[in-house]
Design an enzyme around this catalytic site. Structure first.
Site, PDB file in Angstrom:
ATOM      1  N   HIS A 271       3.294 -16.268   4.659  1.00 26.88           N
ATOM      2  CA  HIS A 271       2.498 -18.288   5.746  1.00 26.88           C
ATOM      3  C   HIS A 271       1.804 -17.143   6.686  1.00 26.88           C
ATOM      4  O   HIS A 271       2.685 -16.384   7.802  1.00 26.88           O
ATOM      5  CB  HIS A 271       3.243 -18.934   5.371  1.00 26.88           C
ATOM      6  CG  HIS A 271       2.711 -19.827   6.744  1.00 26.88           C
ATOM      7  ND1 HIS A 271       2.054 -20.906   5.679  1.00 26.88           N
ATOM      8  CD2 HIS A 271       2.146 -20.071   7.955  1.00 26.88           C
ATOM      9  CE1 HIS A 271       1.386 -21.456   6.595  1.00 26.88           C
ATOM     10  NE2 HIS A 271       1.597 -20.785   8.483  1.00 26.88           N
TER      11      HIS A 271
ATOM     12  N   GLY B 182      -6.417 -11.979  -3.334  1.00 28.46           N
ATOM     13  CA  GLY B 182      -5.814 -11.644  -3.897  1.00 28.46           C
ATOM     14  C   GLY B 182      -4.936 -10.632  -3.282  1.00 28.46           C
ATOM     15  O   GLY B 182      -4.900  -9.815  -4.569  1.00 28.46           O
ATOM     16  N   SER B 183      -5.078 -10.350  -2.050  1.00 28.99           N
ATOM     17  CA  SER B 183      -4.404  -8.988  -1.006  1.00 28.99           C
ATOM     18  C   SER B 183      -3.488  -9.193  -1.346  1.00 28.99           C
ATOM     19  O   SER B 183      -2.645  -7.505  -1.559  1.00 28.99           O
ATOM     20  CB  SER B 183      -5.660  -8.396   0.034  1.00 28.99           C
ATOM     21  OG  SER B 183      -4.854 -10.090   0.825  1.00 28.99           O
ATOM     22  N   ASN B 184      -3.014 -10.056  -1.385  1.00 26.95           N
ATOM     23  CA  ASN B 184      -1.284  -9.256  -1.443  1.00 26.95           C
ATOM     24  C   ASN B 184      -0.739  -9.583  -2.528  1.00 26.95           C
ATOM     25  O   ASN B 184       0.477  -8.647  -3.145  1.00 26.95           O
ATOM     26  CB  ASN B 184      -0.523 -11.241  -1.117  1.00 26.95           C
ATOM     27  CG  ASN B 184      -0.722 -10.832   0.738  1.00 26.95           C
ATOM     28  OD1 ASN B 184       0.113 -10.332   1.229  1.00 26.95           O
ATOM     29  ND2 ASN B 184      -1.833 -12.055   1.511  1.00 26.95           N
TER      30      ASN B 184
ATOM     31  N   ILE C 260       3.538 -26.956  -4.065  1.00 23.56           N
ATOM     32  CA  ILE C 260       5.148 -27.164  -5.218  1.00 23.56           C
ATOM     33  C   ILE C 260       5.687 -28.570  -5.502  1.00 23.56           C
ATOM     34  O   ILE C 260       6.144 -28.806  -4.425  1.00 23.56           O
ATOM     35  CB  ILE C 260       5.486 -26.076  -4.692  1.00 23.56           C
ATOM     36  CG1 ILE C 260       4.898 -24.495  -5.491  1.00 23.56           C
ATOM     37  CG2 ILE C 260       7.063 -26.204  -6.132  1.00 23.56           C
ATOM     38  CD1 ILE C 260       4.465 -24.175  -6.397  1.00 23.56           C
TER      39      ILE C 260
ATOM     40  N   MET D  42      -3.032 -22.124  -3.758  1.00 20.99           N
ATOM     41  CA  MET D  42      -3.416 -23.182  -2.073  1.00 20.99           C
ATOM     42  C   MET D  42      -3.009 -24.998  -2.981  1.00 20.99           C
ATOM     43  O   MET D  42      -3.612 -25.563  -2.593  1.00 20.99           O
ATOM     44  CB  MET D  42      -4.254 -23.496  -1.902  1.00 20.99           C
ATOM     45  CG  MET D  42      -4.911 -22.045  -1.709  1.00 20.99           C
ATOM     46  SD  MET D  42      -3.990 -21.500   0.230  1.00 20.99           S
ATOM     47  CE  MET D  42      -5.532 -22.728   1.257  1.00 20.99           C
ATOM     48  N   ARG D  43      -1.322 -24.699  -3.587  1.00 22.33           N
ATOM     49  CA  ARG D  43      -1.179 -26.134  -3.824  1.00 22.33           C
ATOM     50  C   ARG D  43      -0.294 -26.160  -3.784  1.00 22.33           C
ATOM     51  O   ARG D  43       0.575 -25.209  -3.220  1.00 22.33           O
ATOM     52  CB  ARG D  43      -1.384 -26.493  -5.010  1.00 22.33           C
ATOM     53  CG  ARG D  43      -2.751 -26.612  -5.264  1.00 22.33           C
ATOM     54  CD  ARG D  43      -3.057 -27.237  -7.166  1.00 22.33           C
ATOM     55  NE  ARG D  43      -4.701 -27.244  -6.973  1.00 22.33           N
ATOM     56  CZ  ARG D  43      -5.627 -28.027  -6.928  1.00 22.33           C
ATOM     57  NH1 ARG D  43      -4.993 -29.247  -6.324  1.00 22.33           N
ATOM     58  NH2 ARG D  43      -6.705 -28.006  -6.881  1.00 22.33           N
TER      59      ARG D  43
ATOM     60  N   ASN E  74       7.371 -17.867  -0.181  1.00 20.63           N
ATOM     61  CA  ASN E  74       6.547 -17.887  -0.560  1.00 20.63           C
ATOM     62  C   ASN E  74       5.625 -17.321   1.195  1.00 20.63           C
ATOM     63  O   ASN E  74       6.695 -16.629   1.607  1.00 20.63           O
ATOM     64  CB  ASN E  74       5.513 -19.297   0.779  1.00 20.63           C
ATOM     65  CG  ASN E  74       4.068 -19.938   0.669  1.00 20.63           C
ATOM     66  OD1 ASN E  74       3.265 -19.008   0.356  1.00 20.63           O
ATOM     67  ND2 ASN E  74       3.833 -20.571   1.874  1.00 20.63           N
TER      68      ASN E  74
HETATM   69  C1  GRF Z   1      -2.638 -15.259   3.152  1.00 21.42           C
HETATM   70  O1  GRF Z   1      -2.819 -15.090   4.286  1.00 21.42           O
HETATM   71  C2  GRF Z   1      -1.478 -15.329   2.850  1.00 21.42           C
HETATM   72  O2  GRF Z   1      -0.342 -15.657   3.964  1.00 21.42           O
HETATM   73  C3  GRF Z   1      -1.951 -17.082   3.317  1.00 21.42           C
HETATM   74  O3  GRF Z   1      -3.090 -16.995   2.335  1.00 21.42           O
HETATM   75  C4  GRF Z   1      -3.526 -15.755   2.490  1.00 21.42           C
HETATM   76  C5  GRF Z   1      -3.771 -15.422   0.654  1.00 21.42           C
HETATM   77  O4  GRF Z   1      -4.863 -13.947   1.087  1.00 21.42           O
HETATM   78  N1  GRF Z   1      -0.487 -17.804   2.401  1.00 21.42           N
HETATM   79  P1  GRF Z   1      -4.800 -13.397  -0.265  1.00 21.42           P
HETATM   80  O5  GRF Z   1      -5.561 -14.086  -1.469  1.00 21.42           O
HETATM   81  O6  GRF Z   1      -3.516 -12.240  -0.767  1.00 21.42           O
HETATM   82  O7  GRF Z   1      -5.601 -12.269   0.610  1.00 21.42           O
END
Ligand code: GRF
Length: 191
Positions: free
Chosen positions: A109, A15-17, A93, A90-91, A107
């Site tokens: 990526h 969940g860093s994003n 859609i 990680m699923r 999304n």
């Molecule tokens: C990120 O690198 C994103 O690009 C990919 O999954 C990772 C998620 O990282 N889809 P986080 O859980 O947000 O740290």
């Protein structure tokens, strides 16, 4: 009245994003729901810290994809969600969610799509020996990482890079690019 958009973030892992979105200044949105398919995910601790309501499900409790996605749609509708931002969800859609939200699901990526779609994009880039990879933000369609590209930023791979340093560089770019792009999308949506 506030012009803030009501958004949901979907995440399965760290969940860093999600955190970068929550920490971004002046984003014209309110994260009204965090959806996760991983009951033990670290992102849920972060959601608790930011007081974001969560919907956590275990696929084992559902008949099939349509069944759990229908439940997600109910939660999204109840929370009046207008945009969905996937952040390490990680699923795939499926049609149930796409039918309701296509064009409003985005999304992030960790590669320069269309190169290295799918799992472990960072490992794929290292194995291929490319000198440049990056980050792509795109709309979600029925394919895997195939939807229209909204924003991209490249990241150099040097001979000194290890997987860890590259992951770090890519995350640093993601944490800037995702909030910026979300800001732009939501601003355009208000016009
Ligand atoms: C990120 O690198 C994103 O690009 C990919 O999954 C990772 C998620 O990282 N889809 P986080 O859980 O947000 O740290």
């Amino acid at each position: 009245m506030s012009d803030n958009k009501r958004v949901a973030v979907f995440a399965s892992g760290t969940g860093s994003n999600y955190e970068a979105i929550m920490e971004a200044k002046h984003l014209p949105c309110e994260v009204v729901l965090l959806v996760s398919d991983q009951p033990g995910a670290l992102v849920l601790e972060k959601a608790a810290k930011y007081n974001t309501p969560t919907f956590v499900f275990d696929v084992e409790d559902y008949k099939d994809q349509a069944d759990y996605e229908q439940k997600i749609v109910e939660k999204l509708e109840k929370a009046k969600v207008e945009w969905i931002f996937l952040a390490g969800y990680m699923r795939i859609i499926g049609p149930t969610l796409l039918e309701k939200y296509e064009g409003s699901i985005v999304n992030i990526h960790p590669s320069l799509l269309p190169s290295f779609p799918g799992l472990d994009a960072i490992g794929q880039a290292m194995d291929a020996g490319v000198k440049k990879t990056g980050v792509t933000i795109h709309y979600v369609d029925a394919g895997v990482d195939t939807g229209p590209i909204i924003a991209q930023q490249s990241v150099a791979i040097t001979e000194h890079d290890t997987r860890e340093t590259l992951v770090e560089k890519i995350h640093a770019v993601e944490h800037e690019l995702y909030p910026q792009t979300i800001h732009q999308l939501l601003a355009e949506d208000s016009n």
